[in-house]
Design a protein around this motif. Sequence first.
Motif, PDB file in Angstrom:
ATOM      1  N   GLY A 288       6.432  13.067   5.639  1.00 56.13           N
ATOM      2  CA  GLY A 288       7.040  14.332   5.805  1.00 56.13           C
ATOM      3  C   GLY A 288       6.284  14.975   7.249  1.00 56.13           C
ATOM      4  O   GLY A 288       5.401  14.277   7.741  1.00 56.13           O
ATOM      5  N   GLU A 289       6.655  16.182   7.712  1.00 59.87           N
ATOM      6  CA  GLU A 289       6.139  16.726   8.624  1.00 59.87           C
ATOM      7  C   GLU A 289       4.759  17.181   8.552  1.00 59.87           C
ATOM      8  O   GLU A 289       4.473  17.758   7.264  1.00 59.87           O
ATOM      9  N   ASP A 290       3.675  17.191   9.306  1.00 60.01           N
ATOM     10  CA  ASP A 290       2.404  17.641   9.299  1.00 60.01           C
ATOM     11  C   ASP A 290       2.446  19.231   9.263  1.00 60.01           C
ATOM     12  O   ASP A 290       2.812  19.523  10.438  1.00 60.01           O
ATOM     13  N   LEU A 291       2.297  19.944   8.465  1.00 55.24           N
ATOM     14  CA  LEU A 291       2.505  21.511   8.229  1.00 55.24           C
ATOM     15  C   LEU A 291       1.198  22.030   8.972  1.00 55.24           C
ATOM     16  O   LEU A 291       1.392  23.128   9.543  1.00 55.24           O
ATOM     17  N   LEU A 292      -0.090  21.236   9.368  1.00 55.07           N
ATOM     18  CA  LEU A 292      -0.901  21.676   9.934  1.00 55.07           C
ATOM     19  C   LEU A 292      -0.860  21.673  11.426  1.00 55.07           C
ATOM     20  O   LEU A 292      -1.615  22.314  12.276  1.00 55.07           O
ATOM     21  N   SER A 293      -0.192  20.780  11.963  1.00 51.50           N
ATOM     22  CA  SER A 293       0.008  20.538  13.420  1.00 51.50           C
ATOM     23  C   SER A 293       0.634  21.648  13.960  1.00 51.50           C
ATOM     24  O   SER A 293       1.732  22.300  13.449  1.00 51.50           O
ATOM     25  N   PRO A 294       0.376  21.949  15.208  1.00 51.09           N
ATOM     26  CA  PRO A 294       1.228  23.106  15.749  1.00 51.09           C
ATOM     27  C   PRO A 294       2.581  22.651  16.217  1.00 51.09           C
ATOM     28  O   PRO A 294       2.849  21.411  16.461  1.00 51.09           O
ATOM     29  N   PRO A 295       3.471  23.402  16.382  1.00 47.88           N
ATOM     30  CA  PRO A 295       4.828  23.253  16.863  1.00 47.88           C
ATOM     31  C   PRO A 295       4.878  22.623  18.479  1.00 47.88           C
ATOM     32  O   PRO A 295       3.986  22.895  18.948  1.00 47.88           O
ATOM     33  N   PRO A 296       5.849  21.884  18.673  1.00 47.64           N
ATOM     34  CA  PRO A 296       6.133  21.396  20.118  1.00 47.64           C
ATOM     35  C   PRO A 296       6.085  22.623  20.912  1.00 47.64           C
ATOM     36  O   PRO A 296       6.739  23.740  20.727  1.00 47.64           O
ATOM     37  N   THR A 297       5.540  22.577  22.328  1.00 42.07           N
ATOM     38  CA  THR A 297       5.618  23.451  23.012  1.00 42.07           C
ATOM     39  C   THR A 297       6.791  23.159  24.123  1.00 42.07           C
ATOM     40  O   THR A 297       6.795  21.881  24.508  1.00 42.07           O
ATOM     41  N   LEU A 298       7.574  24.454  24.218  1.00 40.68           N
ATOM     42  CA  LEU A 298       8.996  24.052  25.185  1.00 40.68           C
ATOM     43  C   LEU A 298       8.908  25.024  26.218  1.00 40.68           C
ATOM     44  O   LEU A 298       9.059  26.275  25.806  1.00 40.68           O
ATOM     45  N   LEU A 299       8.657  24.585  27.406  1.00 39.59           N
ATOM     46  CA  LEU A 299       8.669  25.529  28.577  1.00 39.59           C
ATOM     47  C   LEU A 299      10.022  25.962  28.732  1.00 39.59           C
ATOM     48  O   LEU A 299      10.869  25.261  28.572  1.00 39.59           O
ATOM     49  N   PRO A 300      10.044  27.202  29.365  1.00 38.82           N
ATOM     50  CA  PRO A 300      11.525  27.632  29.884  1.00 38.82           C
ATOM     51  C   PRO A 300      12.023  26.749  31.157  1.00 38.82           C
ATOM     52  O   PRO A 300      11.171  26.156  31.802  1.00 38.82           O
ATOM     53  N   ALA A 301      13.441  26.616  31.213  1.00 36.75           N
ATOM     54  CA  ALA A 301      13.826  25.963  32.360  1.00 36.75           C
ATOM     55  C   ALA A 301      13.656  27.032  33.591  1.00 36.75           C
ATOM     56  O   ALA A 301      13.464  28.209  33.303  1.00 36.75           O
TER      57      ALA A 301
END
Length: 158
Positions: A3-16
């Motif tokens: 499953g997903e690692d709940l402790l790792s930060p979410p992906p960073t998505l820069l604005p266009a």
Amino acid sequence: MTGEDLLSPPPTLLPADDAVDRELFAAVGSIEALAEIVAKHPASPLAWALLADAVHDPQSPVPGYAAARVGYHRGLDALRAAGWRGRGPIPWSHEPNRGVLRALYALRRSAKAIGEDGEVERLTTFLNDADPQAAREIEAAIAAAAPPTSAIVILGTD
């Protein structure tokens, strides 16, 4: 259990930044045009990364290193503004992230050219932690932009 690692930060998505992207697309192949865009949009890590690529010369690596270094720092600024806290994924698949990743790659390439081995290691780790596919994708993009060797012709007179 997977499953997903709940402790790792979410992906960073820069604005266009569509306006800068359009200008950069129109400037492909012109160092002067890229320099004008960098001057007009100095916060764009993609503009700095593309300028670093354009001026990259393994025999004279300092100009490429300088542009890549600025792109790296502008990229860190953009990541922090988007909520990044020094770790976590920065996916290549999210197109606005590509400027930061390309700046990391360009800085690593130039650091290697000037013998900054410790920096090369740190940037390799940073790039792989951000997205393990990024370096391969960047290398493919750079290779696709380069003219094929069969297109290089030396003309002369008899």
